[in-house]
Enzyme design. Sequence first.
Site, mmCIF file in Angstrom:
data_model
loop_
_atom_site.group_PDB
_atom_site.id
_atom_site.type_symbol
_atom_site.label_atom_id
_atom_site.label_comp_id
_atom_site.label_asym_id
_atom_site.label_seq_id
_atom_site.Cartn_x
_atom_site.Cartn_y
_atom_site.Cartn_z
ATOM 1 N N LYS A 1 0.817 -1.224 0.000
ATOM 2 C CA LYS A 1 0.000 0.000 0.000
ATOM 3 C C LYS A 1 0.855 1.280 0.000
ATOM 4 O O LYS A 1 0.429 2.307 -0.515
ATOM 5 C CB LYS A 1 -0.956 -0.018 1.196
ATOM 6 C CG LYS A 1 -2.042 -1.089 1.039
ATOM 7 C CD LYS A 1 -3.021 -1.133 2.176
ATOM 8 C CE LYS A 1 -3.853 -2.419 2.052
ATOM 9 N NZ LYS A 1 -4.844 -2.583 3.097
ATOM 10 N N ASP B 1 -9.876 1.705 2.661
ATOM 11 C CA ASP B 1 -9.920 0.852 3.865
ATOM 12 C C ASP B 1 -10.539 1.608 5.041
ATOM 13 O O ASP B 1 -11.408 1.081 5.733
ATOM 14 C CB ASP B 1 -8.501 0.438 4.290
ATOM 15 C CG ASP B 1 -7.911 -0.634 3.402
ATOM 16 O OD1 ASP B 1 -8.675 -1.485 2.910
ATOM 17 O OD2 ASP B 1 -6.688 -0.630 3.210
ATOM 18 N N GLY C 1 -14.276 -8.863 10.192
ATOM 19 C CA GLY C 1 -13.824 -7.870 9.222
ATOM 20 C C GLY C 1 -14.570 -7.894 7.890
ATOM 21 O O GLY C 1 -14.211 -7.150 6.970
#
Length: 265
Positions: free
Chosen positions: A64, A100, A229
């Site tokens: 990332k 995210d 999650g």
Amino acid sequence: MKQLFALFGNPVSHSKSPLMHNLAFKALNYEACYGRFLLEDGEKLKETFFALGLKGANITVPYKEDAYRACDFLDPFAQKVGAVNTIVEHDSKLHGFNTDAPGFLKAISEFESIKTVLFLGAGGTAQSTSSLLREKGYEVTLLNRSKERLHRYEEEGFATYTFDDFTPAAYDLIVNMTSAGLQDDSLPAPLELLKQLLPQTKACIDVIYGKETAFLKLAKKYQKPTKDGSDMLLYQGVIAFEHFTDHAYSFEVIKTTMQKAFILA
Ligand code: NDP
């Protein structure tokens, strides 16, 4: 012509992202296809993106920050947190976003009356999510097993603790932001400490998905509402899809088509 999208990471074989995006493309009759690419070297991300002729990509662990550096333009939030998980190509330039943290924000907004949040863990995911949560008025405290990763949070003015200097208190929400429990049944913090924290909390979330972790099992023993999650994963995917398709569809429409990925194995 069909647009191509892909997930970059290492590993990528376990990811639900291709299924999520392909289900949405199909249901919406959008001429596109989403694959996965096992990237060995983060430095090669940009050239690989163009060599594959992609329109967009998602980026997962451990690239990332490489994705952040590969972009020509950054959305202000991605710029702030230094991590990109979504790239879209426009006129041969790469535009980077972080979905995210907004995905996580959306997931926790479904719990009511949450103000104080305790993060167990201080890694990359904690970094972007803590920043956005604070922006939105949540009070975030970080508890990590070791000191090193806490320094940057301390500099940014967050309350930070290791297991040695932490005194358990009442937090509205406790989040497992570590990878503890991903491959095994370990807890993200010592059991004695969790036993003092859990009775005082309103809800618990684990960012790990696809299994019930030891942390969530323990939270359930205290009859706390829990989430794994999956919602975070789904919502970051929905927001990425909005970018991929230039906001042609509403969040709810995309969500409905993508969530079938969680029924299919
Ligand atoms: P990082 O590698 O950046 O950070 C890992 C963190 O976990 C560190 O704080 C580390 O502590 C801590 N940790 C690791 N193992 C243990 C352990 N056994 N006990 C206590 N603490 C531990 O990871 P990421 O932030 O990238 O990812 C964290 C988790 O989030 C992963 O499980 C990942 O799968 C998940 N994730 C889920 C998403 C979703 O959509 N649901 C999206 C992105 C990530 P230390 O500093 O001491 O090493």
